[in-house]
Design a protein around this motif. Sequence first.
Motif, mmCIF file in Angstrom:
data_model
loop_
_atom_site.group_PDB
_atom_site.id
_atom_site.type_symbol
_atom_site.label_atom_id
_atom_site.label_comp_id
_atom_site.label_asym_id
_atom_site.label_seq_id
_atom_site.Cartn_x
_atom_site.Cartn_y
_atom_site.Cartn_z
ATOM 1 N N MET A 1 0.845 -1.175 0.000
ATOM 2 C CA MET A 1 0.000 0.000 0.000
ATOM 3 C C MET A 1 0.890 1.238 0.000
ATOM 4 O O MET A 1 1.875 1.297 0.719
ATOM 5 N N LYS A 2 0.498 2.221 -0.800
ATOM 6 C CA LYS A 2 1.233 3.482 -0.880
ATOM 7 C C LYS A 2 0.305 4.634 -0.499
ATOM 8 O O LYS A 2 -0.816 4.725 -0.997
ATOM 9 N N ILE A 3 0.821 5.510 0.378
ATOM 10 C CA ILE A 3 0.075 6.687 0.819
ATOM 11 C C ILE A 3 0.926 7.926 0.541
ATOM 12 O O ILE A 3 2.086 7.986 0.954
ATOM 13 N N THR A 4 0.355 8.886 -0.164
ATOM 14 C CA THR A 4 1.024 10.173 -0.352
ATOM 15 C C THR A 4 0.558 11.089 0.769
ATOM 16 O O THR A 4 -0.640 11.182 1.051
ATOM 17 N N VAL A 5 1.517 11.755 1.415
ATOM 18 C CA VAL A 5 1.232 12.572 2.589
ATOM 19 C C VAL A 5 1.649 14.015 2.319
ATOM 20 O O VAL A 5 2.776 14.269 1.885
ATOM 21 N N LEU A 6 0.733 14.946 2.582
ATOM 22 C CA LEU A 6 1.060 16.351 2.415
ATOM 23 C C LEU A 6 0.380 17.184 3.489
ATOM 24 O O LEU A 6 -0.518 16.720 4.186
ATOM 25 N N SER A 7 0.835 18.418 3.601
ATOM 26 C CA SER A 7 0.280 19.351 4.573
ATOM 27 C C SER A 7 0.633 20.760 4.138
ATOM 28 O O SER A 7 1.501 20.958 3.282
ATOM 29 N N ASP A 8 -0.040 21.713 4.714
ATOM 30 C CA ASP A 8 0.314 23.123 4.541
ATOM 31 C C ASP A 8 0.450 23.534 3.075
ATOM 32 O O ASP A 8 1.426 24.167 2.685
ATOM 33 N N THR A 9 -0.567 23.212 2.293
ATOM 34 C CA THR A 9 -0.549 23.588 0.875
ATOM 35 C C THR A 9 -0.835 25.073 0.683
ATOM 36 O O THR A 9 -0.324 25.675 -0.251
ATOM 37 N N HIS A 10 -1.644 25.661 1.541
ATOM 38 C CA HIS A 10 -1.942 27.100 1.488
ATOM 39 C C HIS A 10 -2.241 27.563 0.058
ATOM 40 O O HIS A 10 -1.733 28.584 -0.402
ATOM 41 N N GLY A 78 -3.862 -0.536 5.705
ATOM 42 C CA GLY A 78 -2.798 -1.529 5.610
ATOM 43 C C GLY A 78 -2.508 -2.239 6.913
ATOM 44 O O GLY A 78 -1.375 -2.654 7.160
ATOM 45 N N GLY A 79 -3.518 -2.358 7.764
ATOM 46 C CA GLY A 79 -3.332 -3.017 9.053
ATOM 47 C C GLY A 79 -2.660 -2.140 10.106
ATOM 48 O O GLY A 79 -2.309 -2.624 11.179
ATOM 49 N N LYS A 80 -2.504 -0.864 9.826
ATOM 50 C CA LYS A 80 -1.878 0.075 10.761
ATOM 51 C C LYS A 80 -2.849 1.203 11.098
ATOM 52 O O LYS A 80 -3.762 1.491 10.343
ATOM 53 N N ARG A 81 -2.596 1.850 12.239
ATOM 54 C CA ARG A 81 -3.430 2.971 12.681
ATOM 55 C C ARG A 81 -2.621 4.261 12.607
ATOM 56 O O ARG A 81 -1.556 4.367 13.213
ATOM 57 N N PHE A 82 -3.173 5.218 11.854
ATOM 58 C CA PHE A 82 -2.520 6.505 11.646
ATOM 59 C C PHE A 82 -3.317 7.603 12.326
ATOM 60 O O PHE A 82 -4.510 7.762 12.062
ATOM 61 N N TYR A 143 11.058 22.323 -1.005
ATOM 62 C CA TYR A 143 9.658 21.944 -0.834
ATOM 63 C C TYR A 143 9.636 20.434 -0.597
ATOM 64 O O TYR A 143 10.574 19.724 -0.976
ATOM 65 N N SER A 144 8.542 19.930 -0.006
ATOM 66 C CA SER A 144 8.511 18.490 0.255
ATOM 67 C C SER A 144 7.094 17.972 0.488
ATOM 68 O O SER A 144 6.178 18.715 0.820
ATOM 69 N N HIS A 145 6.982 16.678 0.302
ATOM 70 C CA HIS A 145 5.817 15.915 0.724
ATOM 71 C C HIS A 145 6.347 14.558 1.180
ATOM 72 O O HIS A 145 7.557 14.331 1.166
ATOM 73 N N GLY A 146 5.461 13.676 1.574
ATOM 74 C CA GLY A 146 5.896 12.381 2.059
ATOM 75 C C GLY A 146 5.254 11.232 1.331
ATOM 76 O O GLY A 146 4.195 11.384 0.714
ATOM 77 N N VAL A 147 5.922 10.096 1.410
ATOM 78 C CA VAL A 147 5.384 8.848 0.884
ATOM 79 C C VAL A 147 5.542 7.792 1.971
ATOM 80 O O VAL A 147 6.627 7.620 2.534
ATOM 81 N N ILE A 148 4.443 7.127 2.281
ATOM 82 C CA ILE A 148 4.454 6.017 3.230
ATOM 83 C C ILE A 148 4.088 4.757 2.467
ATOM 84 O O ILE A 148 3.112 4.750 1.705
ATOM 85 N N THR A 149 4.875 3.711 2.666
ATOM 86 C CA THR A 149 4.519 2.405 2.123
ATOM 87 C C THR A 149 4.349 1.447 3.297
ATOM 88 O O THR A 149 5.043 1.561 4.314
ATOM 89 N N ILE A 150 3.396 0.560 3.136
ATOM 90 C CA ILE A 150 3.120 -0.428 4.175
ATOM 91 C C ILE A 150 3.256 -1.808 3.546
ATOM 92 O O ILE A 150 2.566 -2.122 2.573
ATOM 93 N N ASP A 151 4.162 -2.596 4.096
ATOM 94 C CA ASP A 151 4.346 -3.975 3.644
ATOM 95 C C ASP A 151 4.409 -4.886 4.865
ATOM 96 O O ASP A 151 5.260 -5.761 4.963
#
Length: 165
Positions: A1-10, A78-82, A143-151
């Motif tokens: 599973m892939k999750i794109t994570v972002l914040s503060d786009t303003h 993905g079986g995890k709690r965020f 600038y940045s964003h995040g990517v989380i993968t769950i395996d």
Amino acid sequence: MKITVLSDTHMPRMSKEWPAPLLQDIQDSDLIFHAGDWSDISVYEELTSMGKVHGVTGNTDLTMIRGILPEQTIIEAGGKRFGLVHGHHGKGSTEANAIAAFSGEQVDCIIFGHSHIPLLKQDGKCLLFNPGSPTDKRRQPQYSHGVITIDGDIHAEHVFYDSKS
């Protein structure tokens, strides 16, 4: 599973379009997490047209967004709690506020924003992750964003870039 994570786009004040590296990650993501400070409902609408979005409100968000999204939430994926929160409520640092928001809750990862400072840090059994901002780097070099993968485990990383277009 892939999750794109972002914040503060303003957006649209800080940018009228999404950065190319962010769009590239969203294309093959299963979920999108936004940790607040969207600034305009059109940003929420556009992002939800790209994929399944979980988000929270931030301190600059308008009433319309506050009527749609919570201030904090827990998402199971993905079986995890965020735990997802902006991080502006409280008297401590943004990181301390984010941790306090989920005091007494069992979460595997806390995702927050507000500071615009990318962070990836283990706190006991919980991963702390601030993706930074894809459109408003403030005093950060990129600038940045995040990517989380769950395996079975959670793997988080930042994606850094020099241009917000």
